[in-house]
Design a protein around this motif. Structure first.
Motif, PDB file in Angstrom:
ATOM      1  N   ASP A   1     -39.229  42.284  88.540  1.00  0.00           N
ATOM      2  CA  ASP A   1     -38.395  43.280  89.218  1.00  0.00           C
ATOM      3  C   ASP A   1     -38.835  44.699  88.904  1.00  0.00           C
ATOM      4  OD1 ASP A   1     -37.075  41.135  90.207  1.00  0.00           O
ATOM      5  OD2 ASP A   1     -35.214  41.439  89.096  1.00  0.00           O
ATOM      6  N   GLY A   2     -39.397  44.901  87.718  1.00  0.00           N
ATOM      7  CA  GLY A   2     -39.892  46.218  87.356  1.00  0.00           C
ATOM      8  C   GLY A   2     -41.250  46.535  87.952  1.00  0.00           C
ATOM      9  N   GLY A   3     -41.796  45.610  88.713  1.00  0.00           N
ATOM     10  CA  GLY A   3     -43.068  45.863  89.380  1.00  0.00           C
ATOM     11  C   GLY A   3     -44.284  45.742  88.471  1.00  0.00           C
ATOM     12  N   GLU A   4     -44.093  45.179  87.289  1.00  0.00           N
ATOM     13  CA  GLU A   4     -45.207  45.164  86.333  1.00  0.00           C
ATOM     14  C   GLU A   4     -46.387  44.317  86.806  1.00  0.00           C
ATOM     15  OE1 GLU A   4     -44.180  44.751  82.077  1.00  0.00           O
ATOM     16  OE2 GLU A   4     -42.131  45.153  82.675  1.00  0.00           O
ATOM     17  N   ILE A   5     -46.114  43.285  87.570  1.00  0.00           N
ATOM     18  CA  ILE A   5     -47.248  42.495  88.087  1.00  0.00           C
ATOM     19  C   ILE A   5     -47.426  42.736  89.587  1.00  0.00           C
ATOM     20  CG2 ILE A   5     -47.140  40.723  86.286  1.00  0.00           C
ATOM     21  CD1 ILE A   5     -45.880  38.858  88.453  1.00  0.00           C
ATOM     22  N   GLY A   6     -46.812  43.782  90.090  1.00  0.00           N
ATOM     23  CA  GLY A   6     -46.971  44.112  91.502  1.00  0.00           C
ATOM     24  C   GLY A   6     -46.201  43.157  92.397  1.00  0.00           C
ATOM     25  N   ARG A   7     -46.675  43.005  93.607  1.00  0.00           N
ATOM     26  CA  ARG A   7     -46.055  42.126  94.592  1.00  0.00           C
ATOM     27  C   ARG A   7     -46.429  40.688  94.263  1.00  0.00           C
ATOM     28  NH1 ARG A   7     -47.904  40.624  99.897  1.00  0.00           N
ATOM     29  NH2 ARG A   7     -49.721  41.939  99.585  1.00  0.00           N
ATOM     30  N   VAL A   8     -45.428  39.784  94.259  1.00  0.00           N
ATOM     31  CA  VAL A   8     -45.718  38.379  93.958  1.00  0.00           C
ATOM     32  C   VAL A   8     -46.475  37.748  95.119  1.00  0.00           C
ATOM     33  CG1 VAL A   8     -44.725  36.091  93.576  1.00  0.00           C
ATOM     34  CG2 VAL A   8     -43.774  38.080  92.391  1.00  0.00           C
ATOM     35  N   LEU A   9     -47.619  37.139  94.787  1.00  0.00           N
ATOM     36  CA  LEU A   9     -48.456  36.495  95.804  1.00  0.00           C
ATOM     37  C   LEU A   9     -48.315  34.982  95.801  1.00  0.00           C
ATOM     38  CD1 LEU A   9     -51.755  38.503  95.158  1.00  0.00           C
ATOM     39  CD2 LEU A   9     -49.897  39.040  96.763  1.00  0.00           C
ATOM     40  N   HIS A  10     -48.216  34.418  94.605  1.00  0.00           N
ATOM     41  CA  HIS A  10     -48.243  32.954  94.518  1.00  0.00           C
ATOM     42  C   HIS A  10     -47.410  32.488  93.335  1.00  0.00           C
ATOM     43  CE1 HIS A  10     -49.856  28.830  94.179  1.00  0.00           C
ATOM     44  NE2 HIS A  10     -50.141  28.984  95.460  1.00  0.00           N
ATOM     45  N   PHE A  11     -46.681  31.397  93.537  1.00  0.00           N
ATOM     46  CA  PHE A  11     -45.880  30.755  92.491  1.00  0.00           C
ATOM     47  C   PHE A  11     -46.273  29.296  92.439  1.00  0.00           C
ATOM     48  CE2 PHE A  11     -42.294  28.288  90.965  1.00  0.00           C
ATOM     49  CZ  PHE A  11     -41.748  29.052  89.943  1.00  0.00           C
ATOM     50  N   ARG A  12     -46.747  28.860  91.298  1.00  0.00           N
ATOM     51  CA  ARG A  12     -47.017  27.420  91.127  1.00  0.00           C
ATOM     52  C   ARG A  12     -46.120  26.907  90.016  1.00  0.00           C
ATOM     53  NH1 ARG A  12     -51.890  27.700  89.979  1.00  0.00           N
ATOM     54  NH2 ARG A  12     -51.827  27.545  87.741  1.00  0.00           N
ATOM     55  N   GLY A  13     -45.201  26.032  90.369  1.00  0.00           N
ATOM     56  CA  GLY A  13     -44.221  25.578  89.397  1.00  0.00           C
ATOM     57  C   GLY A  13     -44.139  24.071  89.317  1.00  0.00           C
TER      58      GLY A  13
END
Lengths: 362, 362, 362, 362
Positions: free
Chosen positions: B133-145
């Motif tokens: 939420d703080g933008g530390e990793i930028g825009r989320v591109l991919h989630f593998r869970g």
């Protein structure tokens, strides 16, 4: 990549002491001058500015193709026509149709072929295959594989041929298709896929034209569900924008009696879980590669000393040379390369049409 | 699970010193005798052999439902009807329709609800949310869970209610749906899925009937491609036959400026990669939880000392109690539980119909 | 630390359902007011501003000492004189002589004693002891242990009682003496040491006196060679200035048939190497704690779900309570605490005199 | 080891394209026949059964010594006398006196010398040196280093020259003295040590004499406290009986502003902790080697692809060749090798006399 091949040609004889002598006879580049320079750097006897002359040269038994992807087909066909064995970097061509064409040409001409899927040459990969084939983890139930890197994560990186379909074909899916070959190597044929692709960074600056951008035509990230002929299921994933992943060819295989985990970034170890260990002592075991594992001993007589990227190419070149000299089967040959290209194409079609696609459709 | 709740009720006041007092007023079980025994063990004031009496009891403000899945709906509706707040274990019910019904009933009655997705209470999960939420990793591109375990890997394990659709609903997909909730918590709404399910061990022995087996009706392993409302894509995977995985709720999130990796088996650490580190010093950073991270300080004033499974339930109970006492929003409430159930149902439909399914279809 | 004890008293009955009831009868603090506040927060029945009154209170069976180190001796002697059982935080006192005095007083009075070396209560530690005692790694050859933290790495951190010998005794060596106890627990008596100590940051600012600094009187880092009665050798190391280490109680034990590795920062797993695995499959196995291991099942019925720091205190309190109620031996009792203090003193003397020191000299 | 050198001579030119040409002119072995075979396998131009003839050969500029330890001195002196540059495997000789003798001879003759401490050629080691020298972790406070392996853990392994002082000198301490060189490389001169040594397996079977055993004369495991000239302190440890350790050259360095951790078994990564990261985001960062780090780019243009054991020897041979061709300083030269031998001898004397020993005593 040419340099990696050259290192392998240099080092292989000292590592494996093969019964045949490899001659780095002739190196072709786009100009005589460039060819001369590279030949000097990489230790080739002669050089030439025209690849067709190399293919025709009578001193050449094997043609090694390290050119950009879109040139593979033409070069391979010419080499085959000249009766040469062919060693080609991946992906074999830009489409299954083209790959089938070169495959059939090679088979008809009875020349040996090999595609440079070097990660399956890692003794770790062969050890895992030995574990699976020996039934140590039982029946394979699930394969989760990735080949993620971040070489294009930075949006400032320039537009290039790799981002255009006519030169490069698929994007991350094509460039990082090692994971497809690895899945096929370890779990067998893939029969059906359902995939999703995404171009994350749609425009990139054109270095020669300040202020202009080029449109990226292929995928930055891709993933798919797969079904294997064996009944196993799995997922495959590729990315060239996965921040932090440098050589993220990694996978986990769950079987009915154990599991194996591997990560190419720690290429000299595997993690093995076996349900036959005592129940209160079960756990993933970090097995460091050593002389009891395939091919390792030639590099080092002591365990845990570690192999590197170039060592896999040394194994590949050894396999190529022995395969030709002793008329042994080579794998992945062009037909196997064609199988990889079919999976790539099937994932792309699946994405376009929003449905599961059978490999045999391609 | 009842015991885990009881531990949390006991320990929470000493950990968080909340401004309200929690009374373990009444415990219901399937018989008076069993209820009496459990109440003694778990420190409840009174006990009763009939859950309907509990729901009706005027001393009860909050009903905590830890029963088998197929009873959730009836109990929740009764509690809501009696004007009680409801805290229910996951999955909320066996179908989106049922989950919507209890959700709407609760909203109409203006009672507070909470579903027991405890893994998002881990300070590590909240830290990751803060990072995203703080933008530390930028825009989320991919989630593998994944949420993989091996509690049913052994084919000799007996047939049970968990393997029957009418009692349990989905199999691994329902039981391990924590990963769906986690994806929604961290990346937001899922809008579309394409899934594949498999029952690996199709028959299991019935303990009461030697020589007889029961037919397993739900999935041992499941996976799907997902598309998020944000534009991110990803994969989710659950398994109850993944040899070696004990609490394999694990994920990797790639963003445009960094990545985060987490594995619940090492629940007190996260791995953070940031492209804003100097280029020759970039790497995944293992951040150990400590008092600067959400909720940790209440457990221990020093970093790296480690939280455990029960500590997440303590946080959950704290949130429940404060949410009710101070009329704060609770999440995941029944509506959020309904969203998880819709994803489960969408994956199942996708598998049955061999196509992508939009969540809004359910 | 008082809070950690309180959490343990609260949660223990729900975790272990012991056959006795623990009453948090009376809490003493330095003033009535503070005691009242703490008692409310921590759930004690009564409170008092005078610890001597607590010791004398007839409702008190066990005195739990969480005061600063230099007060342990006086409080313990008073409690013993009043016939109370005593549970004391580590280190027992500031010198072997004092520790021997309280030990002999307790033994004479036949009261139960326990010193709060909670890390050996971790099921992981007990599992490792089980592995060693069962001969699984053969004869122990070498123990390398550290307890490194970085809580004083920042030179701006203020001067305090912990840095003065008369209040705190040894520095990191005393504060992090858990590793000494762990070595004794797992490998047995230490008979001889040779050590080196260092105060890295010699002056620290005095908060109340701007511009003034206080002289640090004890060690920031310490290490020693040790010889065990068994013939094994090893090294021990403590630091409060080891940047990055938060709870770095970690050790490796090499035996004649295997090895064990543990790190408290990943407190719910051990790493076990066994030479009885097949030679080409040997490796360190990551065993996640689970219900088959000591004490784990009471916390959670499923493996790999993870224990936390406070859970070790819950085990410690369970052992204390059962030890007293059922007249079982307790370890580490005061005599064992005295053994730790002798090792601390021997390392200090070794450093001062530049020679090996036998423990029996102290 | 001879083979590792040969691989390096073969591959180095292709990797580094140096401005000079390396000729594998002459290989000596214990007989003409053996020399001929090895020369063929390892790609040398000529061969000879007498090392003195090699040393005298006018075509030879550099003598590379890979013989058993006790022959190093005589061979090195002969090579120096013949005016050759000398490249010698570690340890330099069997005693500081002998090492000083060859060192002074080489310095007087103004020949270049290099000792084969290849692990400091790992780009990871050079990266760590760069980190330390650049002040990134502040002042070094503590170094904990091990070089543990298990190649003699099995008591059935036969008696050999390695176990006799007159042929091998010290045991694990001499064989695994890489960790001493590494400590000196990274932290600087060691001025004082206090050590302990142990022969764990005192008798081993003599293969040629069934039923007979030979008495092991040197240490199976050794460790010491060290004091550096800089004021830093540390511990060093070697073992050839540490079950599970294959290439356990590993260390942790704590500085006043950060720490570095390295393990040669994962030779292509380092772990870096920096106190200048934001306090709630601090953690050990796993930095994978890549083209921005020393020497890596010559092997591979992409990060994370991994180097192997033989690659370090390639760097070493490059340094040797350039050092000679361009008259650059070489390190570790014989004088640096002598410094390692002094530490070995000091640890041994410290053990014998039960006291701290200053290096300058030797």
């Amino acid at each position: 990549m040419g340099k990696a091949h050259a290192i392998a040609y240099h080092a292989m004889p000292a590592v494996f002491a093969p019964p045949v002598r490899v001659i780095r006879a002739l190196l072709a580049e786009t100009s005589d001058e460039l060819a001369r320079q590279r030949a000097r750097e990489l230790g080739f006897e002669r050089s030439i500015g025209d690849w067709r002359a190399l293919v025709a040269d009578p001193a050449v038994d094997v043609v090694d193709i390290c050119s950009p992807n879109h040139l593979h087909k033409e070069m391979a066909l010419a080499a085959i026509a000249a009766g040469k064995h062919v060693y080609c970097e991946k992906p074999l061509t830009l489409s299954p149709a083209d790959s089938l064409e070169v495959t059939e040409a090679a088979e008809k001409a009875s020349v040996k072929t090999l595609v440079g899927f070097n990660y399956m040459r890692n003794p770790a990969a062969k050890l895992i295959k030995e574990i699976i084939d020996g039934g140590e983890i039982g029946r394979v139930l699930h394969f989760r594989g990735t080949h993620n890197e971040d070489y294009l994560a930075n949006p400032e990186l320039p537009f290039s041929w790799r981002l255009q379909r006519r030169y490069s074909g698929a994007g991350s899916l094509g460039d990082l298709c090692h994971i497809i070959n690895m899945a096929q190597f370890l779990v067998g044929n893939i029969v059906e896929v359902c995939g999703d692709l995404q171009t994350v960074i749609k425009q990139r600056p054109i270095p020669e034209q300040p202020g202009q951008t080029g449109t990226v035509e292929n995928d930055d990230q891709a993933h798919c569900l797969v079904r294997f002929a064996s009944g196993a299921i799995g997922t495959l994933e590729t990315s060239r924008v996965a921040a932090g992943r440098k050589m993220g060819l990694a996978f986990e295989i769950n079987g009915s009696r154990g599991s194996v985990v591997f990560d190419q970034e720690r290429m000299s170890e595997i993690h093995l879980y076996s349900t036959s260990d005592p129940s209160n002592r079960q756990g993933f075991r970090t097995v460091l590669l050593g002389p009891e594992h395939p091919d390792y001993r030639a590099f080092c007589p002591a365990a845990g000393h570690g192999l590197g990227y170039n060592d896999m190419k040394i194994v590949e070149v050894r396999d190529l040379v022995l395969g030709i000299a002793q008329d042994l089967p080579l794998w992945p040959d062009f037909r196997a390369g064609y199988q990889v290209d079919r999976v790539i194409a099937a994932v792309e079609r699946s994405h376009e049409e929003g449905r599961w696609v059978r490999i045999e459709e391609l």
